[in-house]
Design an enzyme around this catalytic site. Sequence first.
Site, PDB file in Angstrom:
ATOM      1  N   LYS A 152      38.091  42.724  48.753  1.00 25.25           N
ATOM      2  CA  LYS A 152      38.832  41.706  49.525  1.00 25.25           C
ATOM      3  C   LYS A 152      40.339  41.965  49.464  1.00 25.25           C
ATOM      4  O   LYS A 152      41.014  41.981  50.488  1.00 25.25           O
ATOM      5  CB  LYS A 152      38.530  40.292  48.986  1.00 25.25           C
ATOM      6  CG  LYS A 152      37.047  39.923  49.036  1.00 25.25           C
ATOM      7  CD  LYS A 152      36.788  38.504  48.547  1.00 25.25           C
ATOM      8  CE  LYS A 152      37.086  38.255  47.087  1.00 25.25           C
ATOM      9  NZ  LYS A 152      36.127  38.848  46.144  1.00 25.25           N
ATOM     10  N   ARG A 159      35.627  29.369  47.514  1.00 25.74           N
ATOM     11  CA  ARG A 159      34.615  29.939  46.627  1.00 25.74           C
ATOM     12  C   ARG A 159      33.518  28.939  46.285  1.00 25.74           C
ATOM     13  O   ARG A 159      32.584  29.291  45.549  1.00 25.74           O
ATOM     14  CB  ARG A 159      35.274  30.402  45.330  1.00 25.74           C
ATOM     15  CG  ARG A 159      35.535  31.916  45.268  1.00 25.74           C
ATOM     16  CD  ARG A 159      36.286  32.195  43.992  1.00 25.74           C
ATOM     17  NE  ARG A 159      36.161  33.529  43.492  1.00 25.74           N
ATOM     18  CZ  ARG A 159      37.073  34.483  43.682  1.00 25.74           C
ATOM     19  NH1 ARG A 159      38.126  34.277  44.423  1.00 25.74           N
ATOM     20  NH2 ARG A 159      36.912  35.662  43.123  1.00 25.74           N
ATOM     21  N   ARG A 191      38.664  49.621  37.704  1.00 27.64           N
ATOM     22  CA  ARG A 191      39.965  48.968  37.885  1.00 27.64           C
ATOM     23  C   ARG A 191      40.502  48.488  36.538  1.00 27.64           C
ATOM     24  O   ARG A 191      41.702  48.527  36.286  1.00 27.64           O
ATOM     25  CB  ARG A 191      39.835  47.790  38.863  1.00 27.64           C
ATOM     26  CG  ARG A 191      41.163  47.101  39.116  1.00 27.64           C
ATOM     27  CD  ARG A 191      41.086  46.072  40.239  1.00 27.64           C
ATOM     28  NE  ARG A 191      40.334  44.892  39.869  1.00 27.64           N
ATOM     29  CZ  ARG A 191      40.084  43.878  40.681  1.00 27.64           C
ATOM     30  NH1 ARG A 191      40.510  43.908  41.925  1.00 27.64           N
ATOM     31  NH2 ARG A 191      39.387  42.839  40.278  1.00 27.64           N
ATOM     32  N   ARG A 197      43.886  43.659  33.774  1.00 24.75           N
ATOM     33  CA  ARG A 197      43.272  42.338  33.959  1.00 24.75           C
ATOM     34  C   ARG A 197      42.166  42.131  32.930  1.00 24.75           C
ATOM     35  O   ARG A 197      41.193  42.878  32.904  1.00 24.75           O
ATOM     36  CB  ARG A 197      42.698  42.221  35.377  1.00 24.75           C
ATOM     37  CG  ARG A 197      43.719  41.774  36.392  1.00 24.75           C
ATOM     38  CD  ARG A 197      43.153  41.709  37.777  1.00 24.75           C
ATOM     39  NE  ARG A 197      41.996  40.825  37.912  1.00 24.75           N
ATOM     40  CZ  ARG A 197      41.472  40.496  39.084  1.00 24.75           C
ATOM     41  NH1 ARG A 197      41.993  40.945  40.199  1.00 24.75           N
ATOM     42  NH2 ARG A 197      40.417  39.700  39.148  1.00 24.75           N
ATOM     43  N   ARG A 211      30.998  36.901  36.179  1.00 23.44           N
ATOM     44  CA  ARG A 211      31.669  36.612  37.458  1.00 23.44           C
ATOM     45  C   ARG A 211      30.703  36.786  38.624  1.00 23.44           C
ATOM     46  O   ARG A 211      30.718  36.011  39.564  1.00 23.44           O
ATOM     47  CB  ARG A 211      32.883  37.534  37.631  1.00 23.44           C
ATOM     48  CG  ARG A 211      34.033  37.128  36.739  1.00 23.44           C
ATOM     49  CD  ARG A 211      34.993  38.262  36.527  1.00 23.44           C
ATOM     50  NE  ARG A 211      35.684  38.664  37.741  1.00 23.44           N
ATOM     51  CZ  ARG A 211      36.350  39.799  37.861  1.00 23.44           C
ATOM     52  NH1 ARG A 211      36.401  40.655  36.839  1.00 23.44           N
ATOM     53  NH2 ARG A 211      36.971  40.088  38.977  1.00 23.44           N
TER      54      ARG A 211
HETATM   55  P1  B4P Z   1      39.548  44.415  45.142  1.00 23.18           P
HETATM   56  O1  B4P Z   1      39.843  44.534  46.578  1.00 23.18           O
HETATM   57  O2  B4P Z   1      40.730  44.320  44.258  1.00 23.18           O
HETATM   58  O3  B4P Z   1      38.575  43.208  44.746  1.00 23.18           O
HETATM   59  P2  B4P Z   1      38.525  41.666  45.041  1.00 23.18           P
HETATM   60  O4  B4P Z   1      37.285  41.497  45.855  1.00 23.18           O
HETATM   61  O5  B4P Z   1      39.817  41.188  45.653  1.00 23.18           O
HETATM   62  O6  B4P Z   1      38.446  41.089  43.530  1.00 23.18           O
HETATM   63  P3  B4P Z   1      38.251  39.748  42.673  1.00 23.18           P
HETATM   64  O7  B4P Z   1      37.168  38.882  43.259  1.00 23.18           O
HETATM   65  O8  B4P Z   1      38.074  40.236  41.292  1.00 23.18           O
HETATM   66  O9  B4P Z   1      39.588  38.955  42.593  1.00 23.18           O
HETATM   67  P4  B4P Z   1      40.202  37.498  42.650  1.00 23.18           P
HETATM   68  O10 B4P Z   1      41.584  37.811  42.334  1.00 23.18           O
HETATM   69  O11 B4P Z   1      39.903  36.831  43.968  1.00 23.18           O
HETATM   70  O12 B4P Z   1      38.672  45.660  44.767  1.00 23.18           O
HETATM   71  C1  B4P Z   1      38.170  45.912  43.465  1.00 23.18           C
HETATM   72  C2  B4P Z   1      38.227  47.391  43.139  1.00 23.18           C
HETATM   73  O13 B4P Z   1      37.427  48.150  44.026  1.00 23.18           O
HETATM   74  C3  B4P Z   1      39.637  47.956  43.245  1.00 23.18           C
HETATM   75  O14 B4P Z   1      39.870  48.782  42.146  1.00 23.18           O
HETATM   76  C4  B4P Z   1      39.620  48.772  44.538  1.00 23.18           C
HETATM   77  O15 B4P Z   1      40.474  49.892  44.487  1.00 23.18           O
HETATM   78  C5  B4P Z   1      38.176  49.211  44.617  1.00 23.18           C
HETATM   79  N1  B4P Z   1      37.698  49.342  46.003  1.00 23.18           N
HETATM   80  C6  B4P Z   1      37.968  48.511  47.044  1.00 23.18           C
HETATM   81  N2  B4P Z   1      37.347  48.948  48.175  1.00 23.18           N
HETATM   82  C7  B4P Z   1      36.642  50.084  47.808  1.00 23.18           C
HETATM   83  C8  B4P Z   1      35.786  50.988  48.520  1.00 23.18           C
HETATM   84  N3  B4P Z   1      35.507  50.850  49.824  1.00 23.18           N
HETATM   85  N4  B4P Z   1      35.224  52.014  47.829  1.00 23.18           N
HETATM   86  C9  B4P Z   1      35.494  52.181  46.506  1.00 23.18           C
HETATM   87  N5  B4P Z   1      36.304  51.368  45.779  1.00 23.18           N
HETATM   88  C10 B4P Z   1      36.872  50.325  46.426  1.00 23.18           C
HETATM   89  O16 B4P Z   1      39.542  36.544  41.523  1.00 23.18           O
HETATM   90  C11 B4P Z   1      39.799  36.608  40.128  1.00 23.18           C
HETATM   91  C12 B4P Z   1      39.410  35.294  39.384  1.00 23.18           C
HETATM   92  O17 B4P Z   1      40.285  34.194  39.798  1.00 23.18           O
HETATM   93  C13 B4P Z   1      38.018  34.731  39.637  1.00 23.18           C
HETATM   94  O18 B4P Z   1      37.024  35.333  38.809  1.00 23.18           O
HETATM   95  C14 B4P Z   1      38.218  33.202  39.300  1.00 23.18           C
HETATM   96  O19 B4P Z   1      38.203  32.969  37.909  1.00 23.18           O
HETATM   97  C15 B4P Z   1      39.621  32.912  39.805  1.00 23.18           C
HETATM   98  N6  B4P Z   1      39.633  32.365  41.187  1.00 23.18           N
HETATM   99  C16 B4P Z   1      40.202  32.993  42.274  1.00 23.18           C
HETATM  100  N7  B4P Z   1      40.050  32.228  43.389  1.00 23.18           N
HETATM  101  C17 B4P Z   1      39.349  31.111  43.017  1.00 23.18           C
HETATM  102  C18 B4P Z   1      38.849  29.975  43.742  1.00 23.18           C
HETATM  103  N8  B4P Z   1      39.045  29.845  45.068  1.00 23.18           N
HETATM  104  N9  B4P Z   1      38.172  29.006  43.054  1.00 23.18           N
HETATM  105  C19 B4P Z   1      37.990  29.114  41.738  1.00 23.18           C
HETATM  106  N10 B4P Z   1      38.423  30.177  40.987  1.00 23.18           N
HETATM  107  C20 B4P Z   1      39.097  31.178  41.616  1.00 23.18           C
END
Ligand code: B4P
Length: 193
Positions: A14, A89, A128, A134, A146
């Site tokens: 994302k 979420r 990552r 993190r 998670r």
């Molecule tokens: P990212 O792109 O960084 O992943 P994400 O989906 O944004 O991550 P996440 O769900 O952990 O984060 P959030 O901050 O929202 O990609 C991950 C990895 O994959 C990277 O290293 C990237 O390089 C790699 N990658 C990407 N695309 C790729 C591909 N095509 N091929 C190979 N590799 C690839 O959430 C963090 C925490 O915050 C949650 O657990 C929760 O505790 C809290 N939180 C956030 N929003 C909330 C909400 N609305 N309600 C309640 N809690 C919340």
Amino acid sequence: MLNLILFGPPGAGKGTQSEKIIARYNLIHLSTGDLLRSEIQAGSELGLRAKTLMDQGLLVPDEVVIGMIDHKLRDHRDAAGFIFDGFPRTVKQSEALDELLATYDQSISVMIALVVDDSELLSRLLNRGKTSGRPDDQNEELISKRIHEYNSKTKPVADYYQQQGKFVPIEGIGEIETIFAEINKAIDSVTSK
Ligand code: B4P
């Protein structure tokens, strides 16, 4: 106005795809994960409460994230549109978002869901974790927690938007540019309507 939700499990890409979408469509990025991490860095009371939960792989309370989004929407009344990354979420967050947008005569245009299987998620996040610093990316048990939170509390959010005819699933495994091209097609088909 284009209001897009980018949806998917932790590590689905994302954050990665959001950056590219923003650059192309000139949207305001609202990532609740980033907003929470900046509260933690600032050492605010909210940040301290959120950290305890995030470090355990748990979601933070709905009221906290809904309040943060409300403030950000108010700060950007003139925006061309928003990308909601990692929000909503829970179904409660979805209902609150619809209500907030309605106060501006707005609604969600489309939800784009990145589909990635659990083993790929685990390997991406552990990878990552080697460089991100993190705490929630650094052990397998926490990442599984998670993914479990996602399956039990977040997945129903997809049904909520499917019922509104706004849900578009996209294969999230493959080259980042190929996935981005598919996302573009989905957005362009909404904006050309
Ligand atoms: P990212 O792109 O960084 O992943 P994400 O989906 O944004 O991550 P996440 O769900 O952990 O984060 P959030 O901050 O929202 O990609 C991950 C990895 O994959 C990277 O290293 C990237 O390089 C790699 N990658 C990407 N695309 C790729 C591909 N095509 N091929 C190979 N590799 C690839 O959430 C963090 C925490 O915050 C949650 O657990 C929760 O505790 C809290 N939180 C956030 N929003 C909330 C909400 N609305 N309600 C309640 N809690 C919340």
